[in-house]
Design a protein around this motif. Structure first.
Motif, PDB file in Angstrom:
ATOM      1  N   ASP A 174      -7.726  -3.756   1.215  1.00 35.73           N
ATOM      2  CA  ASP A 174      -9.026  -3.939   1.866  1.00 35.73           C
ATOM      3  C   ASP A 174      -8.829  -4.330   3.331  1.00 35.73           C
ATOM      4  O   ASP A 174      -9.052  -5.475   3.727  1.00 35.73           O
ATOM      5  CB  ASP A 174      -9.821  -5.016   1.123  1.00 35.73           C
ATOM      6  N   GLY A 175      -8.402  -3.355   4.138  1.00 38.49           N
ATOM      7  CA  GLY A 175      -8.152  -3.617   5.548  1.00 38.49           C
ATOM      8  C   GLY A 175      -8.559  -2.434   6.404  1.00 38.49           C
ATOM      9  O   GLY A 175      -8.070  -1.309   6.193  1.00 38.49           O
ATOM     10  N   ALA A 176      -9.432  -2.665   7.372  1.00 44.54           N
ATOM     11  CA  ALA A 176      -9.907  -1.573   8.227  1.00 44.54           C
ATOM     12  C   ALA A 176      -8.781  -0.968   9.051  1.00 44.54           C
ATOM     13  O   ALA A 176      -8.665   0.262   9.172  1.00 44.54           O
ATOM     14  CB  ALA A 176     -11.024  -2.073   9.142  1.00 44.54           C
ATOM     15  N   GLY A 215     -10.273   2.374  -6.169  1.00 46.02           N
ATOM     16  CA  GLY A 215     -10.953   1.204  -5.636  1.00 46.02           C
ATOM     17  C   GLY A 215     -10.248   0.641  -4.412  1.00 46.02           C
ATOM     18  O   GLY A 215      -9.077   0.925  -4.156  1.00 46.02           O
ATOM     19  N   VAL A 216     -10.998  -0.133  -3.629  1.00 37.34           N
ATOM     20  CA  VAL A 216     -10.451  -0.907  -2.515  1.00 37.34           C
ATOM     21  C   VAL A 216     -10.325  -2.338  -3.021  1.00 37.34           C
ATOM     22  O   VAL A 216     -11.319  -2.963  -3.391  1.00 37.34           O
ATOM     23  CB  VAL A 216     -11.379  -0.830  -1.282  1.00 37.34           C
ATOM     24  N   VAL A 217      -9.104  -2.856  -3.065  1.00 37.89           N
ATOM     25  CA  VAL A 217      -8.857  -4.091  -3.800  1.00 37.89           C
ATOM     26  C   VAL A 217      -8.064  -5.102  -2.976  1.00 37.89           C
ATOM     27  O   VAL A 217      -7.554  -4.802  -1.903  1.00 37.89           O
ATOM     28  CB  VAL A 217      -8.096  -3.795  -5.117  1.00 37.89           C
ATOM     29  N   GLY A 218      -7.976  -6.297  -3.532  1.00 41.58           N
ATOM     30  CA  GLY A 218      -7.213  -7.374  -2.910  1.00 41.58           C
ATOM     31  C   GLY A 218      -5.994  -7.703  -3.743  1.00 41.58           C
ATOM     32  O   GLY A 218      -5.192  -6.828  -4.085  1.00 41.58           O
ATOM     33  N   ASP A 219      -5.867  -8.973  -4.131  1.00 42.81           N
ATOM     34  CA  ASP A 219      -4.683  -9.433  -4.859  1.00 42.81           C
ATOM     35  C   ASP A 219      -4.525  -8.766  -6.229  1.00 42.81           C
ATOM     36  O   ASP A 219      -3.417  -8.735  -6.780  1.00 42.81           O
ATOM     37  CB  ASP A 219      -4.744 -10.953  -5.048  1.00 42.81           C
ATOM     38  N   VAL A 234      -1.904   2.176  -1.584  1.00 45.14           N
ATOM     39  CA  VAL A 234      -1.517   1.914  -0.199  1.00 45.14           C
ATOM     40  C   VAL A 234      -1.502   0.410  -0.043  1.00 45.14           C
ATOM     41  O   VAL A 234      -2.539  -0.252  -0.201  1.00 45.14           O
ATOM     42  CB  VAL A 234      -2.508   2.559   0.792  1.00 45.14           C
ATOM     43  N   VAL A 235      -0.305  -0.139   0.241  1.00 42.87           N
ATOM     44  CA  VAL A 235      -0.142  -1.595   0.261  1.00 42.87           C
ATOM     45  C   VAL A 235       0.793  -2.013   1.387  1.00 42.87           C
ATOM     46  O   VAL A 235       1.465  -1.196   2.013  1.00 42.87           O
ATOM     47  CB  VAL A 235       0.444  -2.107  -1.076  1.00 42.87           C
ATOM     48  N   TRP A 236       0.838  -3.327   1.601  1.00 41.43           N
ATOM     49  CA  TRP A 236       1.846  -3.899   2.482  1.00 41.43           C
ATOM     50  C   TRP A 236       3.162  -3.961   1.715  1.00 41.43           C
ATOM     51  O   TRP A 236       3.182  -4.134   0.487  1.00 41.43           O
ATOM     52  CB  TRP A 236       1.417  -5.287   2.930  1.00 41.43           C
ATOM     53  N   SER A 237       4.260  -3.833   2.431  1.00 36.87           N
ATOM     54  CA  SER A 237       5.578  -3.785   1.792  1.00 36.87           C
ATOM     55  C   SER A 237       5.865  -5.020   0.949  1.00 36.87           C
ATOM     56  O   SER A 237       6.532  -4.932  -0.088  1.00 36.87           O
ATOM     57  CB  SER A 237       6.665  -3.613   2.852  1.00 36.87           C
ATOM     58  N   GLY A 238       5.375  -6.173   1.380  1.00 31.77           N
ATOM     59  CA  GLY A 238       5.611  -7.396   0.623  1.00 31.77           C
ATOM     60  C   GLY A 238       4.906  -7.430  -0.711  1.00 31.77           C
ATOM     61  O   GLY A 238       5.312  -8.151  -1.622  1.00 31.77           O
ATOM     62  N   GLU A 344     -15.942  -0.967  15.721  1.00 34.64           N
ATOM     63  CA  GLU A 344     -16.019   0.441  15.333  1.00 34.64           C
ATOM     64  C   GLU A 344     -15.141   0.717  14.125  1.00 34.64           C
ATOM     65  O   GLU A 344     -15.544   1.431  13.199  1.00 34.64           O
ATOM     66  CB  GLU A 344     -15.598   1.331  16.506  1.00 34.64           C
ATOM     67  N   TYR A 345     -13.923   0.177  14.132  1.00 34.02           N
ATOM     68  CA  TYR A 345     -13.035   0.337  12.984  1.00 34.02           C
ATOM     69  C   TYR A 345     -13.690  -0.232  11.726  1.00 34.02           C
ATOM     70  O   TYR A 345     -13.681   0.409  10.667  1.00 34.02           O
ATOM     71  CB  TYR A 345     -11.713  -0.400  13.237  1.00 34.02           C
ATOM     72  N   ASN A 346     -14.225  -1.441  11.843  1.00 33.14           N
ATOM     73  CA  ASN A 346     -14.830  -2.097  10.687  1.00 33.14           C
ATOM     74  C   ASN A 346     -16.043  -1.327  10.172  1.00 33.14           C
ATOM     75  O   ASN A 346     -16.244  -1.203   8.953  1.00 33.14           O
ATOM     76  CB  ASN A 346     -15.245  -3.526  11.048  1.00 33.14           C
ATOM     77  N   GLU A 347     -16.845  -0.806  11.095  1.00 34.21           N
ATOM     78  CA  GLU A 347     -18.032  -0.049  10.695  1.00 34.21           C
ATOM     79  C   GLU A 347     -17.637   1.230   9.962  1.00 34.21           C
ATOM     80  O   GLU A 347     -18.214   1.568   8.924  1.00 34.21           O
ATOM     81  CB  GLU A 347     -18.867   0.289  11.926  1.00 34.21           C
ATOM     82  N   LYS A 348     -16.657   1.922  10.480  1.00 33.91           N
ATOM     83  CA  LYS A 348     -16.231   3.179   9.862  1.00 33.91           C
ATOM     84  C   LYS A 348     -15.564   2.922   8.510  1.00 33.91           C
ATOM     85  O   LYS A 348     -15.711   3.719   7.566  1.00 33.91           O
ATOM     86  CB  LYS A 348     -15.312   3.946  10.813  1.00 33.91           C
TER      87      LYS A 348
END
Length: 357
Positions: A174-176, A215-219, A234-238, A344-348
């Motif tokens: 969940d990151g723009a 889905g767009v998810v968190g933890d 799609v995630v962060w490497s950690g 703009e990033y957040n809106e899109k």
């Protein structure tokens, strides 16, 4: 009479002296017991045992709080309230907070363990010469996938995610910046692109990705992958590293078009009340043994060269999480885009998420 007065004055002097000594001892003990530092970090981003170890070694109490976004942390620093002594901003946030004079310059001489850091992860564009920050952890954004579910697929390109065969089988963080960014990279643009036309292209491009998204998810991404509620993310490497360590059926790749190389850093806010304690805490975390333990607990890649060399080879030599120079050449560090472009990033990104409902 004179003798009596002398006795009285002597008694008074001894009494006052005893009171003074008692006061000094009491004050000294209280100061020692109550010295503290206020630390503001991301959640699950330090081995709790190390906090206790620092307290035992120094006698300094650590008041520890967590945040879930750079924006939340920055707002709290700007608005005052708690006077944090050490904070952990990401790269572009260091740049922004420096510009807004929210951070104090770092005195490297007070952090002798800074010598343990790999020079390749120092002097980054967001903080030249590390004047205001010291790297803590770093990583990338990429694709993790279940090799048993897709044994013949390798996901070496962002383009691969758009294949209809993956319908509702992909999770996104969940990151723009991350999700708009993957589309920008796919289209051949920079992760720091400010061109409104390019951003509109990226938004339109993501509509083609929407059918594949579960889905767009968190933890919960880790649990969902492990329980096969989705097989790609799609995630962060950690996030990917511990999943792969626990289940070798998963693999992690950084797509060939490019991606994000991010840094989380230690910094001292301008409102810090215990700068000496802050330096001790930062120096403690850069100790070779401490950093090794912290890296194994957190799961992200360490910029601490001495700590990395002490890690098991299967971790330290894994180029999926410690990318080589060739891979790093196609990675970008996020820059501060300014509030207008960030909006703009957040809106899109919000528009994209609305398509998923």
């Amino acid at each position: 009479m004179k003798y009596v007065l002398q006795l009285i004055f002597t008694a008074l002097f001894v009494g006052l002296l005893a009171l003074y000594i008692s006061h000094e001892l009491t004050t000294g003990d209280t100061t020692k017991k109550t010295e503290k530092i206020n630390v503001y970090n991301w959640g699950e981003y330090i081995d709790p045992a190390l906090i206790k170890q620092f307290e035992q070694q120094t006698g300094i109490q650590v008041v520890y709080e967590t945040f879930d976004s750079n924006e939340a942390m920055e707002a709290k620093i700007r608005n005052g309230g708690t006077n944090y002594d050490v904070v952990f901003p990401s790269d572009y946030t260091v740049q922004k907070m420096t510009r807004e004079k929210l951070l104090l310059p770092i005195d490297h001489s007070k952090i002798p363990n800074i010598k343990n850091l790999d020079k390749h992860y120092m002097d980054m564009p967001f903080d030249p010469k590390n004047q205001y920050s010291v790297p803590y952890f770093f990583g990338t954004v990429g694709i993790i996938y279940n090799t048993k579910a897709y044994p013949n697929d390798n996901f070496t390109s962002w383009e691969s995610l758009y294949n209809p065969k993956y319908e509702e089988d992909i999770l996104l963080v969940d990151g723009a910046r991350e999700i708009i960014g993957l589309s920008l990279n796919k289209l051949g643009y920079s992760l720091n692109d400010k061109n409104p036309q390019h951003l509109r292209q990226a938004e339109q491009d993501l509509t083609q990705l929407a059918p594949q998204i579960r889905g767009v998810v968190g933890d919960e991404v880790t649990m969902m992958l492990e329980q096969h509620e989705a097989n790609i993310a799609v995630v962060w490497s950690g996030v990917a590293a511990p999943i792969i360590q626990n289940n070798p059926d998963f693999n992690y790749v950084v797509p060939k078009e490019g991606s994000n190389l991010w840094f989380d850093n230690m910094a001292i806010p301008k409102t810090a009340q215990n700068k000496a304690g802050a330096y001790k805490f930062m120096n403690f975390l850069l100790d070779k043994k401490v950093s090794k333990q912290n890296t194994e607990w957190v799961g992200y890649a360490t910029p601490n060269k001495q700590a990395r060399e002490a890690l098991p080879e299967e971790i330290s030599d894994d180029q999926r999480f410690y990318p080589n120079r060739t891979t790093q050449e196609r990675l970008e560090v996020y820059e501060d885009l300014g509030q207008k472009t960030l909006s703009e990033y957040n809106e899109k990104f919000l528009n994209f998420k609305m398509l998923l409902k």
